[in-house]
Design an enzyme around this catalytic site. Sequence first.
Site, PDB file in Angstrom:
ATOM      1  N   ASP A 109      20.643  14.468  22.327  1.00 54.05           N
ATOM      2  CA  ASP A 109      19.715  15.433  21.773  1.00 54.05           C
ATOM      3  C   ASP A 109      19.803  16.762  22.519  1.00 54.05           C
ATOM      4  OD1 ASP A 109      18.742  13.544  19.957  1.00 54.05           O
ATOM      5  OD2 ASP A 109      17.298  12.772  21.410  1.00 54.05           O
ATOM      6  N   TYR A 110      19.340  17.801  21.871  1.00 55.21           N
ATOM      7  CA  TYR A 110      19.372  19.163  22.405  1.00 55.21           C
ATOM      8  C   TYR A 110      18.772  19.235  23.810  1.00 55.21           C
ATOM      9  CZ  TYR A 110      18.620  24.269  22.381  1.00 55.21           C
ATOM     10  OH  TYR A 110      18.620  25.609  22.672  1.00 55.21           O
TER      11      TYR A 110
END
Length: 237
Positions: free
Chosen positions: A104-105
């Site tokens: 994820d970011y």
Amino acid sequence: MRLNKYIADSGVCSRRQADALIKEGRVKINSKVITELGTEVNEANDSVTVDGNKIKPKNKRTYIMLNKPKGALCTVKDDRGRKTVMDFIDSKDGRRIFPIGRLDYDTEGLLLLTDDGDLAYRLTHPSHEIPKVYVAKIKGEVPEADLATLRKGIELDGAQLQPPRIKLLKKEEDDLMRYEVTIFEGKNREIHRMFESIGKEVEFLKRVAVGDLRLGGLARGTYRYLTEKEIKHLKTI
């Protein structure tokens, strides 16, 4: 050779992503658009293009470990100009590598990149149940009863998760608890959503291992090539 494997072996993407390209009509064999999955390619005589670019399977593969920092997308390019993991890789030699799976970011840590579509498929397909180890920091201690609930495997997106392994590592300052969490699937924001289901928020998340391959002391935002021993481990895991 099947068309999706031919595309993956050319370093364009994984086999699963190659199937999507085929369905979208972006692949041609001998100038004919192919949309049928399972199509066979004659490696000696057929000409294959993806988005108009001719491709051909490679002999030598590239295997890289990156310590992904927060704030980078796990994609080859972004149409909005945001930073991607490829911005941390020196691509002067023209490698067409891609990330295996995703982080994820806001998650950092161990990310593998390659042009080996078969390995990417092996490591990301849920049926292979490859263990992925994370360090998670949670605000406030999690009651043992709630941990027991998570360890049984909760339901996400209508499917039962494989039971994760969770153990407390230490209590840090500011009432942060550090846990080691091992998962076997890798659904979107899986660990965040696990703890949210018991009313807890993940303050920090870092992947530290895939199988027996560990991040070690690799600095944030830097990468290295895998050793032959590490590559063999990933192919036989």
